[in-house]
Structure formats: structure tokens, C-alpha cells
Design an enzyme around this catalytic site. Structure first.
Site, mmCIF file in Angstrom:
data_model
loop_
_atom_site.group_PDB
_atom_site.id
_atom_site.type_symbol
_atom_site.label_atom_id
_atom_site.label_comp_id
_atom_site.label_asym_id
_atom_site.label_seq_id
_atom_site.Cartn_x
_atom_site.Cartn_y
_atom_site.Cartn_z
ATOM 1 N N HIS A 30 59.046 -2.155 48.088
ATOM 2 C CA HIS A 30 57.699 -2.674 48.320
ATOM 3 C C HIS A 30 56.615 -1.683 47.938
ATOM 4 O O HIS A 30 55.544 -2.066 47.492
ATOM 5 C CB HIS A 30 57.556 -3.086 49.779
ATOM 6 C CG HIS A 30 56.263 -3.786 50.083
ATOM 7 N ND1 HIS A 30 55.808 -4.848 49.332
ATOM 8 C CD2 HIS A 30 55.329 -3.573 51.048
ATOM 9 C CE1 HIS A 30 54.654 -5.264 49.837
ATOM 10 N NE2 HIS A 30 54.340 -4.503 50.860
ATOM 11 N N SER A 66 50.045 -5.095 49.220
ATOM 12 C CA SER A 66 50.712 -5.866 50.266
ATOM 13 C C SER A 66 49.725 -6.889 50.836
ATOM 14 O O SER A 66 49.267 -7.756 50.106
ATOM 15 C CB SER A 66 51.273 -4.934 51.343
ATOM 16 O OG SER A 66 52.165 -5.623 52.191
ATOM 17 N N ASP A 113 61.570 -5.262 45.421
ATOM 18 C CA ASP A 113 60.802 -5.483 46.645
ATOM 19 C C ASP A 113 61.563 -6.418 47.580
ATOM 20 O O ASP A 113 61.837 -7.569 47.242
ATOM 21 C CB ASP A 113 59.436 -6.081 46.301
ATOM 22 C CG ASP A 113 58.438 -5.963 47.450
ATOM 23 O OD1 ASP A 113 58.871 -5.936 48.620
ATOM 24 O OD2 ASP A 113 57.227 -5.885 47.174
#
Length: 713
Positions: free
Chosen positions: A689, A582, A657
Site C-alpha cells: 500500500h 490512501s 497493494d
């Protein structure tokens, strides 16, 4: 046969040595702390309303424990519940019961709610309410007479078995009763029931001006597209209003909140008498917050209680918390002094007092002891690496720390504030649970968990403190290989996140912070992790150092970590790897392109590649808008820097995602093809995600293999 003392010593020490040589499997390294290596805990703890006892769950029931005597009894068991059920309705496993009192409560199964009530020595179970099987976001009236919930984009009330549609919007772009603003600003729900159950406030979100974004389900043939609304930085945002539904009259109004329709409505709080609603109105630039009071009957503004402004951003994270039995006095948590602290406000007179002060921050507000005029909270007062529990008298401001051991403490306060459930761990302590009498300070231990990792060959872990270029302390950990030899040189993996709302380095168990780090140490790697500026729980100056320039200050801080690693004689400076997910995926890619000489190998998961494509609320808070900060967005954009790649880069993304949308890495691949740059790539179908569950083992095996292939040559 008798053993000699020498033989006995040999056997004992031999077994001890054997016990310490066990290595983690990849499954244990990834999911072990949630499965076979889980630290023992108190299950489903809750205080009884009598403030003198507490509940806890077991496999087949609930126990109730009286605090004074520590006498423990079975409250209810699976066999007791099944005694009054037919063969068709018998429960196979014990349900999670929410207790109203120790004699009654409820549980849910398959959208049906069941009431359980003690009858002598027995318990009766009866079906209570059956909600629509598509019901979501369910909230129960506190008088137990019904539920408020959503079905698709509309809001419903089921009271005493009768269902009423609160909203009937046929346009699916109008969404009622759900969390808004991408769940930023501490927003976790969209339904707010008044304290005396007469009214329901709810978010209404018009998303029609936000473009559709495709999320493809590849598990079916042909693949199916599901559009989501994903407002990207600099683009039109959704419009949110607040409705109020009167349960008695079946009428609804909307609060009269003028201004930019793209403003954010946060910290929604009912007054205890349900006559008014407080709303934090935050402008889209996120630098001006007004805390307004509205009349719940008319929707009109009563007054602005206070305003907060900042040259960078204001970030409300919590609702107001009213003092016990008061309609006028509340606590507001604010970072206006540079650290999150507690402020006492009166609705009529405004600010009464700043309750907590110092270069540390309050992390949790636990509740009150009304009789003693005490407020309970958790904070970083002792150290940014720890959390401790405190009480403060709201009249005298006298403060007292309630726990004694170092580490990360979390507290659950009894309703009257007389008892505090304290659960903590530190690098040497897997978990300890104590009950603290908040008046006498007397502590009763109810759990000291054994170390589930005691049989494993664990690495040496050292705490590291470095300094940023402005002298700010930076806290990190270095994890040495098991069977460490200072005369050898080892490859290094730097794991990082270094983004907002995250802190990797704390005094917690396990000291490494992650068993995969220890797994890699068992494979001959040094692992290093550090929280640079921009990360959480260090105050606004630390966090806002990255404002409008994401990826720059963070890299300078992480380079201090690299310099430290290179200064160590046992580090192989030619074999450095970096990994993050991320924001950490963004940082990993950023490093591989802007400092290609530093790391030979990078693994970037779910990376932000171009902040123009990330969601509005988060991005514009930390980067301002693309229109106002074009240079900042250009510096952080990695699409035009792919040609700088020298090392080996593996990029990984979840195919579904909806946080960092797949397009980020897809556009990066296209840029790599256009520039003739080679990299490695892997996709996880069916995952959003984060790659979780059993598939996470596959993910971390892939990451491990990639480092093995290119750092162990």
C-alpha cells in the site's frame, strides 16, 4: 594575521547566510529525517525493574544510568559478549537484548534465542532455544520458560526445548494465533498468555466463507499468484472464535460465545488471577458492544459487565487495564461521552467512576503508582494540537499536569510509577528528553537535540484556524515559498488525508510536518494542509460528521481551505494542485471529479475508488453496509464520475497493494477508457500500500515533476 572586528563580523554573518541557503535534495526531503537529518534520540530506552535506573543502547553495547546521581556505566558491550564465543559464533554487530534484570536477558538471531548473563565482570552467552525458522508471531512466557508462536496457520508451544502443537488444522482457511478482523479495533496480535503462564488464549479464524483475492508477484517469470482473504463491504465475513489452551494438561477449550458468527471479538484481556477472560463482543453493524466475562476453565459466560450502544458506531481500541494487585478493578477506555476517557469498573458492582472528563480525549494510558493511588495518562486537554502528560488520583480525582513545555509529549512510566520518561518536541524544538520525578515534579534533562535542519533555507510556516460551515474550528498550516515575495503570485499544493485515525497538523518538529513540503517551498510553491472533520483526535462529533457519507463533509471543509487560499493576494488561483495517499488519494480523485474547476492538477496515490471494494470492518463502520446505505455508496463511488475530469490527474498504485487493492485504480482506468478520458498512471511493482525505502524517493520525484510540469507553466 589578525582580523579586524568588522572583518570578523562579516565572516561570521557571511557564513551564517551561507549556512541558511542550503537546499534539500529530494532524498533528504523524503528520507532525511530517518537518515542523515535524523534528530538525535535516546536509543532503546527502557526502565530497570529497580525503578532507580534505566538502560539505553549504543552502537556496541548498552549503558545503565542511575537516576539519582546520573552516574552512567557500561552495562554490557560487544567485546564482553564475544569474549566467550568461538571464532565461528562471534557477533559482528551488537544484538538488541531484552533485559529480564540488569544481570540477565536474551536476544534472538535467525530464529535462535540466546541467553546472556553476568558472571562477575564478564558476561556469558549460551544458546537457549532454537525455534523453527518459519516461526512467526512469537510471544514469550513471562517466566522465561518458553515461547508460543505460529507456523503457517497453526499454533505451537516450545517449553524448555520441547515443542507441542496446540492446533493441528490441515485446512489452511483455518488460521490460529494471528491477528484477526484486518487488525481493526486495536487488535495487533492473536496470542494471549495468561499472567501466571498456565494458559494461552488464541484467536481461531475460519476464512473459508471469504472469497480468495489475487495478489500477483510480477518479479518472477512466469508471474505467481498468491491469494489472500479480503472480505469486502457487504460480503460474507470470516468467523472468529477464542480458544484457551491449558499448558499443564495439554487440553484446549473454546469460549462459548453465541450469536452471529460474523461478530467481532475485541479487547481480549486475562484477569490477573487467570481464572477468567474478558472479551468485547461487537456486532457486525458495530453499534452494540458487550463486555463479557468468561470462565477460562469451562469457556462459559460468567456475566456481562457493561454494554455500549451508538446510533453510529462503537469502536473499542484498547484492552482492559487492571489496577495493580487487583483481580476485580480495571480501567476501560470509552468514547461514550463523545471523547475517549478513562472509566473505573469493578467486576462485581460495575461502573465505579468516570475518572477523566472534559471536551478532550485521553490518547494513552501509561500506568499506575499503586502506593499513591495514581493513574498516568497522555491527553489533548491543553490543545488538540498537543499531547501532555498527567496523573490523576483514582480516589480523590485530583489531577496534575507533569510536563511544562508546549508540544507533543510521549511518556514511559517506571514500573512503580515513581519516574516518568518524557520525550517531546514542538515546532521550535527538535527533541528534548527529560526524567520527571512524579512525586516532587523535579525534572532532569538527559537529552536536548540539536536542530539537524539549521543549515537549510527553510520556509516560513504559519498556523491557520478556519471554521467549518457549522462553526467547528479547523486547524491547518500554510508553508510559504522560501525567499517569499508578497507581491508575487505562487502556485499552491494542497496535501490532504482527512480520514479516520489520522491527524496531520500538530505542534511537532518540523513545524511543516514533512520535509517534502519544505522541498516544494524551496521550489517556489505554497503548500497547505488542514485536518477537516472526519480526522482524528477531536472527539466523536468531529469524527462522525462523515458517517455514511464519506467524501462529502470532508470536501466542504477542504473547500474552506481553498477559499482561504484564494483570498490571499499572493496565491495564483489558476494554479492549484492537490495530492494525497490512501484516503487522501480518494479525496484527491473525489475533488478532481466532483469539483473539477478547483484544482488544475491532482496526484492520487493508492486511492479508494469504490467503497464496495474496500474491507468490511473499516468501511461498514464509517459507511454502514452497502445494503443499508446504497445512496451513500453511490455518492462516494468515483467510477461513474470519471467523465467530469478536466485537469491533469496522475494516479499511482502499488502492484502488491493488499489494503486498497489494485483493482480500484484498474477499474478507474477502464472507466476512463470507456469514457474517452485521458489521465496519467504509474505503478510501483513490489510495493504494497505504501511505497517505502529508496523507491519512495523515486515516487516523490515523480510527484514533484508532475506538479512542475503542469503548475509551473
Amino acid at each position: 594575521m589578525k582580523l579586524s572586528k568588522l572583518s570578523l563580523v562579516f565572516l561570521l554573518t557571511g557564513s551564517f547566510v551561507f549556512a541558511q541557503t542550503q537546499k534539500y535534495t529530494i532524498a533528504e526531503a523524503v528520507n532525511g529525517l530517518r537518515s542523515n537529518l535524523a534528530v538525535k534520540n535516546i536509543s532503546q530506552f527502557s526502565w530497570n525493574d529497580d525503578n532507580k535506573s534505566f538502560y539505553q543502547g549504543t552502537t556496541n553495547g548498552y549503558l545503565v544510568t542511575e537516576v539519582q546521581s546520573m552516574k552512567q556505566d557500561t552495562l554490557v558491550s560487544l567485546s564482553q559478549l564475544n569474549r566467550n564465543l568461538t571464532a565461528e559464533t562471534k557477533l559482528k554487530t551488537f544484538p538488541r537484548i531484552t533485559f529480564i534484570t540488569k544481570d540477565k536477558g536474551y536476544f534472538t538471531q535467525n530464529s535462535k534465542y540466546f541467553w546472556v548473563e553476568r558472571s562477575g565482570k564478564d558476561w556469558k552467552v549460551k544458546e537457549w532455544i532454537a525455534l523453527d525458522e518459519n516461526a512467526e508471531n512469537t510471544e514469550m512466557l513471562s517466566n522465561n520458560e518458553g515461547f508460543v508462536y505460529t507456523i503457517k496457520n497453526n499454533l505451537y508451544l516450545n517449553k524448555n526445548g520441547k515443542t507441542i502443537a496446540i492446533t493441528e488444522d490441515k485446512n489452511e482457511d483455518i488460521v490460529n494465533g494471528q491477528a484477526v478482523h484486518q487488525r481493526e479495533f486495536g487488535i495487533v496480535n492473536g496470542i494471549f498468555i495468561s499472567p501466571e503462564n498456565s494458559k494461552v488464549a488464541f484467536y481461531r479464524m475460519d476464512q473459508s466463507m471469504v472469497k480468495d483475492y489475487p495478489i500477483i508477484d510480477w518479479s518472477v517469470t512466469p508471474a505467481v499468484n498468491k491469494n489472500i482473504k479480503y472480505p469486502m463491504a457487504g460480503t460474507p465475513s470470516h468467523h472468529v472464535t477464542l480458544g484457551v489452551y491449558d499448558i499443564k494438561t495439554n487440553k484446549k477449550i473454546f469460549l462459548n460465545i453465541p450469536g452471529d458468527p460474523e461478530q467481532y471479538l475485541t479487547a481480549v484481556t486475562w484477569s490477573p488471577d487467570a481464572k477468567s477472560i474478558f472479551v468485547g463482543v461487537l456486532n457486525r453493524d458495530q453499534n452494540d458492544l458487550q463486555m463479557n466475562q468468561y470462565d477460562a476453565a469451562t469457556g462459559n459466560l460468567i456475566k456481562t459487565i457493561f454494554e455500549e450502544k451508538s446510533a453510529e458506531y462503537v469502536e473499542p481500541q484498547n484492552q482492559l487495564m487492571f489496577f495493580p494487585n487487583s483481580n476485580t478493578d480495571f480501567i476501560w477506555q470509552s468514547q461514550r461521552t463523545g471523547y475517549n476517557h478513562l472509566f473505573h469498573y469493578n467486576v462485581s458492582t460495575g461502573l465505579v467512576a468516570q475518572l477523566t472528563k472534559g471536551n478532550w480525549l485521553v490518547t494513552d494510558l501509561l500506568g499506575f503508582n499503586e502506593k499513591k493511588k495514581e493513574i498516568f495518562y497522555a491527553s489533548t486537554q491543553e490543545s488538540p494540537l498537543e499531547r501532555h502528560l498527567y496523573k490523576i488520583n483514582w480516589m480523590s480525582f485530583q489531577t496534575q499536569r507533569l510536563d511544562t513545555e508546549p508540544g507533543m509529549h510521549n511518556g514511559v512510566l517506571s514500573k512503580d510509577g515513581s519516574q516518568l520518561y518524557d520525550i517531546f518536541s514542538n515546532e521550535f524544538t527538535p527533541r528534548v528528553v527529560n526524567l520527571i520525578n512524579t512525586h516532587t515534579g523535579k525534572v532532569k534533562n538527559i537529552l536536548t537535540a540539536e536542530n539537524p535542519l539549521k543549515k537549510y533555507n527553510r520556509p516560513e510556516i504559519k498556523n491557520v484556524t478556519l471554521k467549518a460551515d457549522d462553526g467547528t474550528p479547523l486547524y491547518g498550516k500554510i508553508i510559504l515559498p522560501t525567499d517569499f515575495d508578497a507581491n508575487r503570485k505562487y502556485p499552491v499544493i494542497v496535501y490532504l488525508y482527512n480520514g479516520p485515525h489520522a491527524q496531520l497538523v500538530t505542534n511537532n518538529f518540523p513545524a511543516s510536518g514533512n520535509l517534502w513540503y519544505e522541498f516544494m517551498a524551496q521550489r517556489g510553491y505554497i503548500v497547505f494542509t488542514m485536518d477537516g472533520r472526519g480526522s482524528s483526535n477531536r472527539g466523536l462529533k468531529f469524527e462522525q460528521a462523515v458517517f455514511r457519507n464519506l467524501g462529502e463533509v470532508e470536501m466542504r471543509d477542504q473547500l474552506k481551505g481553498v477559499d482561504y487560499l484564494k483570498s490571499l493576494p499572493y496565491v495564483d488561483a489558476g494554479k492549484l494542485g492537490i495530492h494525497g495517499w490512501s484516503f487522501g488519494g480518494f479525496m484527491t480523485t473525489n475533488f478532481m471529479l466532483k469539483h473539477p474547476e478547483v484544482f488544475q492538477v491532482g496526484v492520487a496515490g493508492g486511492p479508494v475508488i469504490d467503497w464496495n471494494m474496500y474491507e468490511i470492518m473499516y468501511t461498514e463502520r464509517y459507511m454502514d453496509s452497502p445494503q443499508n446505505n446504497p445512496e451513500g455508496y453511490k455518492r462516494a463511488n468515483l467510477l461513474d464520475k470519471v467523465q467530469n475530469l478536466k485537469g491533469h490527474l496522475l494516479m499511482i498504485h502499488g502492484a502488491q497493494d493488499n489494503v486498497v487493492v489494485w483493482q480500484h485504480s484498474m477499474k478507474f482506468l477502464k472507466a476512463a477508457v470507456d469514457k474517452g478520458v485521458q489521465l496519467d498512471y504509474f505503478v510501483y511493482p513490489g510495493h504494497e500500500h505504501n511505497v517505502l525505502g529508496k523507491d519512495r524517493v523515486h515516487l516523490m520525484q515523480k510527484v514533484t515533476d508532475y506538479f512542475d510540469e503542469y503548475l509551473k507553466k
